[in-house]
Write a protein that holds these residues in place. Structure first.
Motif, mmCIF file in Angstrom:
data_model
loop_
_atom_site.group_PDB
_atom_site.id
_atom_site.type_symbol
_atom_site.label_atom_id
_atom_site.label_comp_id
_atom_site.label_asym_id
_atom_site.label_seq_id
_atom_site.Cartn_x
_atom_site.Cartn_y
_atom_site.Cartn_z
ATOM 1 N N TYR A 31 -0.729 -5.136 -8.426
ATOM 2 C CA TYR A 31 0.513 -5.292 -7.682
ATOM 3 C C TYR A 31 0.955 -3.973 -7.056
ATOM 4 O O TYR A 31 0.883 -2.913 -7.679
ATOM 5 C CB TYR A 31 1.628 -5.799 -8.608
ATOM 6 C CG TYR A 31 1.407 -7.202 -9.100
ATOM 7 C CD1 TYR A 31 0.592 -7.452 -10.199
ATOM 8 C CD2 TYR A 31 2.017 -8.275 -8.471
ATOM 9 C CE1 TYR A 31 0.377 -8.745 -10.642
ATOM 10 C CE2 TYR A 31 1.819 -9.575 -8.903
ATOM 11 C CZ TYR A 31 0.994 -9.789 -9.991
ATOM 12 O OH TYR A 31 0.790 -11.078 -10.428
ATOM 13 N N PHE A 33 4.185 -2.441 -4.266
ATOM 14 C CA PHE A 33 5.502 -2.754 -3.740
ATOM 15 C C PHE A 33 5.949 -1.661 -2.767
ATOM 16 O O PHE A 33 5.610 -0.493 -2.945
ATOM 17 C CB PHE A 33 6.537 -2.826 -4.877
ATOM 18 C CG PHE A 33 6.119 -3.686 -6.032
ATOM 19 C CD1 PHE A 33 5.337 -3.178 -7.053
ATOM 20 C CD2 PHE A 33 6.543 -4.997 -6.107
ATOM 21 C CE1 PHE A 33 4.958 -3.971 -8.129
ATOM 22 C CE2 PHE A 33 6.178 -5.801 -7.177
ATOM 23 C CZ PHE A 33 5.387 -5.279 -8.185
ATOM 24 N N TYR A 35 9.725 -0.297 -1.378
ATOM 25 C CA TYR A 35 11.175 -0.356 -1.448
ATOM 26 C C TYR A 35 11.775 0.657 -0.478
ATOM 27 O O TYR A 35 11.166 1.667 -0.167
ATOM 28 C CB TYR A 35 11.687 0.020 -2.842
ATOM 29 C CG TYR A 35 11.305 -0.926 -3.956
ATOM 30 C CD1 TYR A 35 10.139 -0.738 -4.691
ATOM 31 C CD2 TYR A 35 12.136 -1.992 -4.294
ATOM 32 C CE1 TYR A 35 9.809 -1.590 -5.726
ATOM 33 C CE2 TYR A 35 11.814 -2.852 -5.330
ATOM 34 C CZ TYR A 35 10.657 -2.641 -6.038
ATOM 35 O OH TYR A 35 10.324 -3.488 -7.064
ATOM 36 N N GLN A 37 15.458 2.935 -0.209
ATOM 37 C CA GLN A 37 16.664 3.322 -0.944
ATOM 38 C C GLN A 37 17.568 4.101 0.001
ATOM 39 O O GLN A 37 17.218 5.185 0.458
ATOM 40 C CB GLN A 37 16.313 4.179 -2.164
ATOM 41 C CG GLN A 37 17.532 4.482 -3.025
ATOM 42 C CD GLN A 37 17.163 5.223 -4.298
ATOM 43 O OE1 GLN A 37 16.295 6.083 -4.306
ATOM 44 N NE2 GLN A 37 17.810 4.863 -5.396
ATOM 45 N N LEU A 43 17.426 0.204 -5.121
ATOM 46 C CA LEU A 43 16.204 -0.072 -4.384
ATOM 47 C C LEU A 43 16.209 -1.487 -3.838
ATOM 48 O O LEU A 43 16.537 -2.427 -4.551
ATOM 49 C CB LEU A 43 15.000 0.104 -5.322
ATOM 50 C CG LEU A 43 14.839 1.516 -5.896
ATOM 51 C CD1 LEU A 43 13.933 1.475 -7.108
ATOM 52 C CD2 LEU A 43 14.292 2.442 -4.848
ATOM 53 N N LEU A 45 13.726 -4.347 -2.076
ATOM 54 C CA LEU A 45 12.315 -4.667 -1.902
ATOM 55 C C LEU A 45 12.040 -5.086 -0.463
ATOM 56 O O LEU A 45 12.695 -5.985 0.065
ATOM 57 C CB LEU A 45 11.919 -5.781 -2.875
ATOM 58 C CG LEU A 45 10.468 -6.223 -2.870
ATOM 59 C CD1 LEU A 45 9.562 -5.093 -3.323
ATOM 60 C CD2 LEU A 45 10.289 -7.447 -3.767
ATOM 61 N N TYR A 48 5.843 -6.915 -1.017
ATOM 62 C CA TYR A 48 5.006 -6.661 -2.165
ATOM 63 C C TYR A 48 3.683 -7.387 -2.005
ATOM 64 O O TYR A 48 3.527 -8.249 -1.153
ATOM 65 C CB TYR A 48 5.717 -7.026 -3.473
ATOM 66 C CG TYR A 48 5.939 -8.492 -3.690
ATOM 67 C CD1 TYR A 48 6.989 -9.143 -3.049
ATOM 68 C CD2 TYR A 48 5.152 -9.223 -4.560
ATOM 69 C CE1 TYR A 48 7.213 -10.481 -3.252
ATOM 70 C CE2 TYR A 48 5.375 -10.555 -4.779
ATOM 71 C CZ TYR A 48 6.410 -11.183 -4.117
ATOM 72 O OH TYR A 48 6.636 -12.519 -4.324
ATOM 73 N N ASP A 56 3.651 -10.610 0.398
ATOM 74 C CA ASP A 56 4.798 -11.511 0.495
ATOM 75 C C ASP A 56 6.045 -10.706 0.806
ATOM 76 O O ASP A 56 6.139 -9.515 0.475
ATOM 77 C CB ASP A 56 4.985 -12.299 -0.793
ATOM 78 C CG ASP A 56 5.798 -13.571 -0.580
ATOM 79 O OD1 ASP A 56 5.972 -14.332 -1.547
ATOM 80 O OD2 ASP A 56 6.255 -13.826 0.564
ATOM 81 N N LYS A 57 6.989 -11.360 1.451
ATOM 82 C CA LYS A 57 8.218 -10.695 1.856
ATOM 83 C C LYS A 57 9.137 -10.479 0.663
ATOM 84 O O LYS A 57 9.190 -11.284 -0.268
ATOM 85 C CB LYS A 57 8.953 -11.547 2.896
ATOM 86 C CG LYS A 57 8.206 -11.697 4.200
ATOM 87 C CD LYS A 57 8.988 -12.588 5.160
ATOM 88 C CE LYS A 57 8.231 -12.750 6.480
ATOM 89 N NZ LYS A 57 8.959 -13.628 7.413
ATOM 90 N N GLY A 58 9.883 -9.379 0.755
ATOM 91 C CA GLY A 58 10.929 -9.114 -0.208
ATOM 92 C C GLY A 58 12.287 -9.410 0.380
ATOM 93 O O GLY A 58 12.436 -10.325 1.193
ATOM 94 N N PHE A 90 10.047 4.162 -1.139
ATOM 95 C CA PHE A 90 9.255 4.311 -2.348
ATOM 96 C C PHE A 90 8.203 3.206 -2.434
ATOM 97 O O PHE A 90 8.498 2.038 -2.227
ATOM 98 C CB PHE A 90 10.138 4.225 -3.596
ATOM 99 C CG PHE A 90 11.019 5.426 -3.805
ATOM 100 C CD1 PHE A 90 12.370 5.376 -3.507
ATOM 101 C CD2 PHE A 90 10.488 6.604 -4.321
ATOM 102 C CE1 PHE A 90 13.187 6.478 -3.705
ATOM 103 C CE2 PHE A 90 11.298 7.709 -4.526
ATOM 104 C CZ PHE A 90 12.648 7.640 -4.209
ATOM 105 N N PHE A 100 5.810 -6.413 -16.037
ATOM 106 C CA PHE A 100 5.767 -5.876 -14.683
ATOM 107 C C PHE A 100 6.457 -4.530 -14.564
ATOM 108 O O PHE A 100 7.206 -4.272 -13.620
ATOM 109 C CB PHE A 100 6.358 -6.857 -13.667
ATOM 110 C CG PHE A 100 5.376 -7.879 -13.191
ATOM 111 C CD1 PHE A 100 5.195 -9.047 -13.907
ATOM 112 C CD2 PHE A 100 4.626 -7.661 -12.066
ATOM 113 C CE1 PHE A 100 4.277 -9.983 -13.496
ATOM 114 C CE2 PHE A 100 3.710 -8.608 -11.631
ATOM 115 C CZ PHE A 100 3.531 -9.768 -12.340
ATOM 116 N N GLN A 102 6.929 -1.037 -13.349
ATOM 117 C CA GLN A 102 6.488 -0.458 -12.092
ATOM 118 C C GLN A 102 6.446 1.056 -12.182
ATOM 119 O O GLN A 102 7.297 1.681 -12.819
ATOM 120 C CB GLN A 102 7.420 -0.905 -10.968
ATOM 121 C CG GLN A 102 7.374 -2.414 -10.729
ATOM 122 C CD GLN A 102 8.211 -2.863 -9.564
ATOM 123 O OE1 GLN A 102 8.327 -2.163 -8.552
ATOM 124 N NE2 GLN A 102 8.804 -4.030 -9.676
#
Lengths: 113, 112
Positions: A31, A33, A35, A37, A43, A45, A48, A56-58, A90, A100, A102
């Motif tokens: 995985y 991601f 982000y 900030q 943060l 998303l 990811y 896929d969209k955050g 980030f 999960f 991170q």
């Protein structure tokens, strides 16, 4: 042990230009991601990826494009930068274990003039 | 209502005191809960994770989870100036566990 790296660390660009932020991890985490900030905020998303070629969209994907052809790389492209995309970006990765957890890269500070 | 809310802060405590950071979340099916610490100008780093109701202790840090009240907290005992940072609460849903939602953070200052 490089872990997770981001480049560039600082970038100044102009409105309308295309910008690509790079993210590379050496752990073979499935995985990854992206982000953003903004000052005084947590943060948010952007996108990811659960594996190579799966993205896929955050929460805030508009204006951004991602790809993941290799497990270790997850570039983020701003197709036509806007001032509202000035932020610290980030990248993070996770092996999907321990709920999960991170692991974050050092960040890229992007300024759009 | 934001999905994850933290006490707005900033929070200031004297050295040696207990710092209490709070977080509430709106999604009842949330499964995993995290506290990240972020020093100014740095990236977030995980300090605690918790998945079941109750307390989880790790050194000076204790995470507390109450799923019925949709509440997670972080206690820092014997606070040190080096604990001065922004603390981010993150929550992951039961489905799509990779999609964490972060709170805006609480900035803690520990005064010597």
């Amino acid at each position: 042990d490089a872990g997770i790296t981001q480049s560039p660390r600082y970038k100044i660009t102009e409105t309308g230009r295309q910008v690509t932020l790079m993210c590379h991890q050496t752990w073979s985490h499935s995985y990854m991601f992206w982000y953003r900030q903004d000052l005084g905020h947590g943060l948010r998303l952007i996108y990811y990826s659960a594996a190579a070629d799966i993205t896929d969209k955050g929460e805030v994907p508009d204006g951004y494009v991602v790809s993941r052809s290799k497990t270790e790389n997850f570039p983020l492209t701003l197709e036509s930068a806007t001032r509202s995309q000035t932020s610290v970006y980030f990248c993070a990765s996770s092996d999907g274990g321990t709920g999960f957890t991170q692991y974050f890269g050092p960040g890229t500070r992007l300024t759009v003039l | 209502q934001k999905e994850v809310e933290q006490n707005s802060g900033p929070l200031s405590v004297p050295e040696g005191a207990i710092a209490s950071l709070n977080c509430t979340y709106s999604d009842r099916v949330s499964q995993s809960f995290f506290w990240y610490r972020q020093y100014s100008g740095k990236s977030p780093e995980l300090i605690m994770s918790i998945y079941s109701n109750g307390d989880k202790e790790d050194g000076r840090f204790t995470a507390q989870l109450n799923k019925a009240s949709q509440y997670v907290s972080l206690l820092i005992r014997d606070s040190q100036p080096s604990d001065s940072a922004t603390y981010l609460c993150a929550v992951s849903p039961m489905t799509n566990a990779g999609k964490s939602t972060f709170g805006d953070g609480t900035t803690l200052t520990v005064k010597p």
